[in-house]
Design a protein around this motif. Structure first.
Motif, PDB file in Angstrom:
ATOM      1  N   TRP A   1      -8.804  11.735   2.031  1.00 23.92           N
ATOM      2  CA  TRP A   1      -8.068  11.228   3.086  1.00 23.92           C
ATOM      3  C   TRP A   1      -6.445  10.979   2.584  1.00 23.92           C
ATOM      4  O   TRP A   1      -6.287  10.116   1.813  1.00 23.92           O
ATOM      5  CB  TRP A   1      -8.625   9.964   3.599  1.00 23.92           C
ATOM      6  N   SER A   2      -5.522  11.444   3.286  1.00 25.49           N
ATOM      7  CA  SER A   2      -4.354  11.279   2.871  1.00 25.49           C
ATOM      8  C   SER A   2      -3.752  10.061   3.937  1.00 25.49           C
ATOM      9  O   SER A   2      -4.264  10.396   5.178  1.00 25.49           O
ATOM     10  CB  SER A   2      -3.411  12.445   2.777  1.00 25.49           C
ATOM     11  N   LEU A   3      -2.976   9.208   3.590  1.00 24.97           N
ATOM     12  CA  LEU A   3      -2.615   8.113   4.457  1.00 24.97           C
ATOM     13  C   LEU A   3      -1.154   8.137   4.321  1.00 24.97           C
ATOM     14  O   LEU A   3      -0.738   8.217   3.228  1.00 24.97           O
ATOM     15  CB  LEU A   3      -3.287   6.900   3.997  1.00 24.97           C
ATOM     16  N   ALA A   4      -0.337   8.046   5.411  1.00 23.63           N
ATOM     17  CA  ALA A   4       1.005   8.187   5.348  1.00 23.63           C
ATOM     18  C   ALA A   4       1.703   7.315   6.564  1.00 23.63           C
ATOM     19  O   ALA A   4       1.071   7.003   7.492  1.00 23.63           O
ATOM     20  CB  ALA A   4       1.568   9.465   5.496  1.00 23.63           C
ATOM     21  N   GLU A   5       2.856   6.852   6.191  1.00 20.64           N
ATOM     22  CA  GLU A   5       3.852   6.238   7.395  1.00 20.64           C
ATOM     23  C   GLU A   5       4.988   6.783   6.889  1.00 20.64           C
ATOM     24  O   GLU A   5       5.706   6.852   5.896  1.00 20.64           O
ATOM     25  CB  GLU A   5       3.729   4.684   6.891  1.00 20.64           C
ATOM     26  N   SER A   6       5.860   7.278   8.107  1.00 22.16           N
ATOM     27  CA  SER A   6       7.409   7.684   7.844  1.00 22.16           C
ATOM     28  C   SER A   6       8.221   6.427   7.944  1.00 22.16           C
ATOM     29  O   SER A   6       8.012   5.404   8.392  1.00 22.16           O
ATOM     30  CB  SER A   6       7.606   8.120   9.332  1.00 22.16           C
ATOM     31  N   VAL A   7       9.136   6.298   6.681  1.00 17.36           N
ATOM     32  CA  VAL A   7       9.751   5.376   6.156  1.00 17.36           C
ATOM     33  C   VAL A   7      11.446   5.469   6.233  1.00 17.36           C
ATOM     34  O   VAL A   7      11.899   4.563   6.298  1.00 17.36           O
ATOM     35  CB  VAL A   7       9.370   4.796   4.835  1.00 17.36           C
ATOM     36  N   ARG A   8      11.642   6.753   6.237  1.00 13.79           N
ATOM     37  CA  ARG A   8      13.006   7.086   6.611  1.00 13.79           C
ATOM     38  C   ARG A   8      13.210   8.473   6.978  1.00 13.79           C
ATOM     39  O   ARG A   8      12.252   9.375   6.991  1.00 13.79           O
ATOM     40  CB  ARG A   8      13.772   7.042   5.126  1.00 13.79           C
ATOM     41  N   ASP A   9      14.261   8.811   7.656  1.00  8.42           N
ATOM     42  CA  ASP A   9      14.685  10.124   8.200  1.00  8.42           C
ATOM     43  C   ASP A   9      15.241  11.066   7.218  1.00  8.42           C
ATOM     44  O   ASP A   9      16.041  10.786   6.411  1.00  8.42           O
ATOM     45  CB  ASP A   9      15.598   9.999   9.436  1.00  8.42           C
ATOM     46  N   VAL A  10      14.743  12.280   7.126  1.00  5.41           N
ATOM     47  CA  VAL A  10      15.198  13.154   6.210  1.00  5.41           C
ATOM     48  C   VAL A  10      15.321  14.430   6.922  1.00  5.41           C
ATOM     49  O   VAL A  10      14.486  14.886   7.440  1.00  5.41           O
ATOM     50  CB  VAL A  10      14.215  13.329   5.055  1.00  5.41           C
TER      51      VAL A  10
END
Length: 150
Positions: A128-137
């Motif tokens: 399971w990969s877990l992620a949260e967007s933290v900055r625009d790239v």
């Protein structure tokens, strides 16, 4: 039960102990159980749950219906599939999975593509990969980080 032909794509996991998996996914990922259908021997023929608003199916391993072969990640020596969970508070969600019994495959870290991202293995062998967007790239920066043309 009413007929429902809503188009959907549903991951379907095979595990060694589906009842325990349902409990684990509820603890680790906040899964909401939708259905549980036991077979004559007590193993689960089918179960359905919802995680992050998406449906997920699972069942116990039945080698007798698979040319005599087990199809769990453990029996196969690993899994080629990673299930991705994206959303807020990735640090809390990652720790919750670990507290429930998952193990770290890749630690949770800020990534060049703008997400805070990590991978865990559940007790049944699924990743399971877990992620949260933290900055625009922008794509040029991503490509530059990957060594490609921007």
């Amino acid at each position: 039960m009413a007929i429902d032909n809503t188009p959907m794509l549903v991951p379907h996991l095979v595990v060694g102990d589906a009842a325990a998996a349902l409990d684990f996914y509820a603890q680790a990922f906040g899964a909401e159980e939708m259905a549980r259908i036991p077979g004559p021997d007590g193993k689960l023929m089918h179960a359905a749950m919802r995680i992050n608003g998406a449906m997920l199916f699972l069942n116990d391993d039945f080698p007798e219906f698979n040319d005599g072969k087990s199809s769990t990640p453990t029996a196969l020596g690993g899994t080629p599939v990673t299930i991705h969970l994206h959303g807020p508070d990735v640090d809390g969600r990652f720790q919750r999975a670990l507290d429930a019994g998952a193990t770290v495959v890749n630690p949770l870290e800020d990534q060049f593509w703008g997400d805070r991202y990590g991978i865990v293995r559940d007790p049944f062998g699924h990743h399971w990969s877990l992620a949260e967007s933290v900055r625009d790239v922008d794509m040029a920066e991503i490509m530059a980080q990957m060594g490609g043309a921007g």
